[in-house]
Enzyme design. Structure first.
Site, PDB file in Angstrom:
ATOM      1  N   TYR A  61       0.874  -1.342  -0.234  1.00 28.57           N
ATOM      2  CA  TYR A  61      -0.024  -0.167  -0.007  1.00 28.57           C
ATOM      3  C   TYR A  61       0.935   1.271   0.087  1.00 28.57           C
ATOM      4  CZ  TYR A  61      -3.774  -3.310   1.513  1.00 28.57           C
ATOM      5  OH  TYR A  61      -4.541  -4.254   1.359  1.00 28.57           O
ATOM      6  N   HIS A 126      -0.074 -11.883   0.475  1.00 28.97           N
ATOM      7  CA  HIS A 126      -0.873 -10.852  -0.322  1.00 28.97           C
ATOM      8  C   HIS A 126      -1.292 -11.329  -1.630  1.00 28.97           C
ATOM      9  CE1 HIS A 126      -1.706  -6.227  -0.502  1.00 28.97           C
ATOM     10  NE2 HIS A 126      -2.778  -6.865  -0.497  1.00 28.97           N
TER      11      HIS A 126
HETATM   12  P1  NAD Z   1     -13.389   0.351   1.346  1.00 32.42           P
HETATM   13  O1  NAD Z   1     -14.462  -0.431   0.729  1.00 32.42           O
HETATM   14  O2  NAD Z   1     -13.162   0.151   2.741  1.00 32.42           O
HETATM   15  O3  NAD Z   1     -13.457   1.521   0.981  1.00 32.42           O
HETATM   16  C1  NAD Z   1     -12.662   2.753   1.349  1.00 32.42           C
HETATM   17  C2  NAD Z   1     -12.821   3.872   0.769  1.00 32.42           C
HETATM   18  O4  NAD Z   1     -14.015   4.627   1.213  1.00 32.42           O
HETATM   19  C3  NAD Z   1     -11.772   4.978   0.803  1.00 32.42           C
HETATM   20  O5  NAD Z   1     -11.718   6.155  -0.127  1.00 32.42           O
HETATM   21  C4  NAD Z   1     -12.212   5.822   2.261  1.00 32.42           C
HETATM   22  O6  NAD Z   1     -11.596   7.148   2.246  1.00 32.42           O
HETATM   23  C5  NAD Z   1     -13.734   5.831   1.969  1.00 32.42           C
HETATM   24  N1  NAD Z   1     -14.764   5.898   3.338  1.00 32.42           N
HETATM   25  C6  NAD Z   1     -14.358   5.156   4.241  1.00 32.42           C
HETATM   26  N2  NAD Z   1     -15.248   5.711   5.330  1.00 32.42           N
HETATM   27  C7  NAD Z   1     -16.216   6.470   4.831  1.00 32.42           C
HETATM   28  C8  NAD Z   1     -17.159   7.318   5.224  1.00 32.42           C
HETATM   29  N3  NAD Z   1     -17.711   7.182   6.449  1.00 32.42           N
HETATM   30  N4  NAD Z   1     -17.756   8.306   4.366  1.00 32.42           N
HETATM   31  C9  NAD Z   1     -17.153   8.419   2.839  1.00 32.42           C
HETATM   32  N5  NAD Z   1     -16.257   7.822   2.355  1.00 32.42           N
HETATM   33  C10 NAD Z   1     -15.500   6.737   3.492  1.00 32.42           C
HETATM   34  O7  NAD Z   1     -11.976  -0.445   0.618  1.00 32.42           O
HETATM   35  P2  NAD Z   1     -10.617  -0.707   1.105  1.00 32.42           P
HETATM   36  O8  NAD Z   1      -9.852   0.536   1.620  1.00 32.42           O
HETATM   37  O9  NAD Z   1      -9.792  -0.953  -0.112  1.00 32.42           O
HETATM   38  O10 NAD Z   1     -10.667  -1.772   2.240  1.00 32.42           O
HETATM   39  C11 NAD Z   1     -10.455  -1.917   3.229  1.00 32.42           C
HETATM   40  C12 NAD Z   1      -9.084  -2.368   3.768  1.00 32.42           C
HETATM   41  O11 NAD Z   1      -9.279  -3.847   3.664  1.00 32.42           O
HETATM   42  C13 NAD Z   1      -7.829  -1.957   2.912  1.00 32.42           C
HETATM   43  O12 NAD Z   1      -7.496  -0.446   3.636  1.00 32.42           O
HETATM   44  C14 NAD Z   1      -6.947  -2.996   3.263  1.00 32.42           C
HETATM   45  O13 NAD Z   1      -6.457  -2.767   4.823  1.00 32.42           O
HETATM   46  C15 NAD Z   1      -7.784  -4.205   3.403  1.00 32.42           C
HETATM   47  N6  NAD Z   1      -7.783  -4.959   1.937  1.00 32.42           N
HETATM   48  C16 NAD Z   1      -7.358  -5.860   1.827  1.00 32.42           C
HETATM   49  C17 NAD Z   1      -7.054  -6.390   0.443  1.00 32.42           C
HETATM   50  C18 NAD Z   1      -6.100  -7.511   0.237  1.00 32.42           C
HETATM   51  O14 NAD Z   1      -5.704  -8.129   1.104  1.00 32.42           O
HETATM   52  N7  NAD Z   1      -6.071  -8.052  -0.947  1.00 32.42           N
HETATM   53  C19 NAD Z   1      -7.820  -5.959  -0.425  1.00 32.42           C
HETATM   54  C20 NAD Z   1      -8.751  -4.937  -0.145  1.00 32.42           C
HETATM   55  C21 NAD Z   1      -8.796  -4.339   0.883  1.00 32.42           C
END
Ligand code: NAD
Length: 321
Positions: A61, A126
């Protein structure tokens, strides 16, 4: 005003008690736009004080920026190490994938340095669909087991998009080798296919982390980032839902998060957050869910709009032989 209580759930057989909302730290690597170090520190502080005890990152990331910022923010909390749970990952980097034993063994040392920690709670391979799943089974997991024995990580996990990667690996490793799986974009308003896998994961004693309840931005008013892999059809349907909720004076992020949080078999839902405002809104959404339950009527209306694209995903990874 006292802080709302966040529900805590047990993560599989690990014994870890994780908050049902986990802090996804990919935004701290600026993958959804710029975030200052001060904002990162404040967001993590408010999350922790609000009851979020689980923080997830990866060297991938923001090309290590997320780990560095999370490390600074956790240090600034100035609380005992066992008050919070940290997961990071290995095998995926800015310059590509490498799941070899040598690389993942070096990787954890680099991650610990950036995170300013002596150990992580969970180390996850990952996005394993981009590697050879047989290498994950025969080389990467055994290497992670050695790191577990050496005290660098307490538990081992695997992450990725296609759900069949989890059964492939879990059916082939010795029982108890993989403690958790992290699935993303498969338990939300537009796609809930993870549900079918939950009984299998339970039978294996594997803890379930579900990420991206906002479908990586599809279910937010600001919309997805440029790199989002969804089809134009799926993006368009989600845009319609966002507009519909706005018109009705409903918060799409709240509805989406509450939907994902409402299945107790999923121990924690990782939401990416980059500001105090987002953290507060999401904690309030969890508290409201615990008190009032889901807004079933609006969820049904949303379901109707999303019907044509329900459970539509996108290709990820290399074809396995
Ligand atoms: P998410 O669906 O959580 O969306 C994140 C987006 O939503 C960001 O732009 C954030 O700023 C916004 N957001 C969050 N709360 C909000 C609110 N209350 N109002 C408006 N916007 C809001 O997607 P993500 O960040 O990709 O997934 C969450 C976490 O999961 C990642 O940060 C990561 O740690 C993990 N993840 C891991 C993998 C993997 O291992 N392959 C893949 C995807 C995500």
């Amino acid at each position: 005003m006292s802080a709302p209580e966040i529900e805590v759930r047990t993560l599989g057989n690990t014994g870890l008690k994780v908050s049902c909302i986990g802090f996804g730290a990919s935004p701290l690597g600026q993958v959804f736009g710029p975030v200052s170090v001060d904002d990162a520190i404040s967001a993590v502080r408010v999350a922790f004080r609000g009851g979020i005890n689980f923080f997830d990152t990866s060297p991938y990331y923001g090309a290590t920026l997320s780990e560095k910022n999370l490390g600074k923010a956790l240090k600034a909390l100035n609380v005992p190490r066992n008050d919070y749970i940290v997961s990071t990952k290995c095998g995926r980097y800015k310059d590509g994938f490498d799941f070899s034993a040598e690389r993942v063994t070096k990787s954890i040392e680099e991650s610990l340095e950036r995170l300013q920690l002596d150990y992580v709670d969970i180390l996850q391979c990952h996005d394993i669909e981009f590697g050879s799943l047989d290498q994950i089974v025969n080389e990467t997991i055994p290497a992670l087991k050695k790191l577990k024995e050496a005290g660098k990580t307490r538990f081992i996990g695997i992450t990725g998009l296609p759900l069949e990667i989890f059964t492939y690996v879990l059916d082939r490793v010795p029982a108890g080798s993989v403690d958790v799986i992290l699935s993303y974009c498969h338990y939300g308003l537009n796609d809930s296919t993870l549900e079918e896998l939950l009984p299998y994961l339970k039978s294996k004693g594997v803890g379930v982390i579900s990420a991206s309840p906002l479908a990586m931005g599809l279910l937010t008013e600001s919309g997805p980032p440029e790199w989002h892999p969804a089809s134009p059809e799926l993006k368009n349907a989600c845009r319609k839902v966002v507009a519909y909720c706005k018109e009705k004076g409903k918060s799409i992020t709240k509805l989406a998060l509450q939907f994902s949080l409402s299945n107790p078999t999923i121990s924690t839902v990782l939401v990416g957050m980059n500001s105090v405002k987002q953290v507060e809104e999401n904690i309030d959404a969890a508290a409201e869910l615990a008190t009032f339950g889901k807004d079933e009527k609006t969820l049904l209306e949303i379901d109707y709009i999303l019907k044509p694209v329900k459970n539509q995903s996108w290709p990820s990874g290399i074809q396995q032989s």
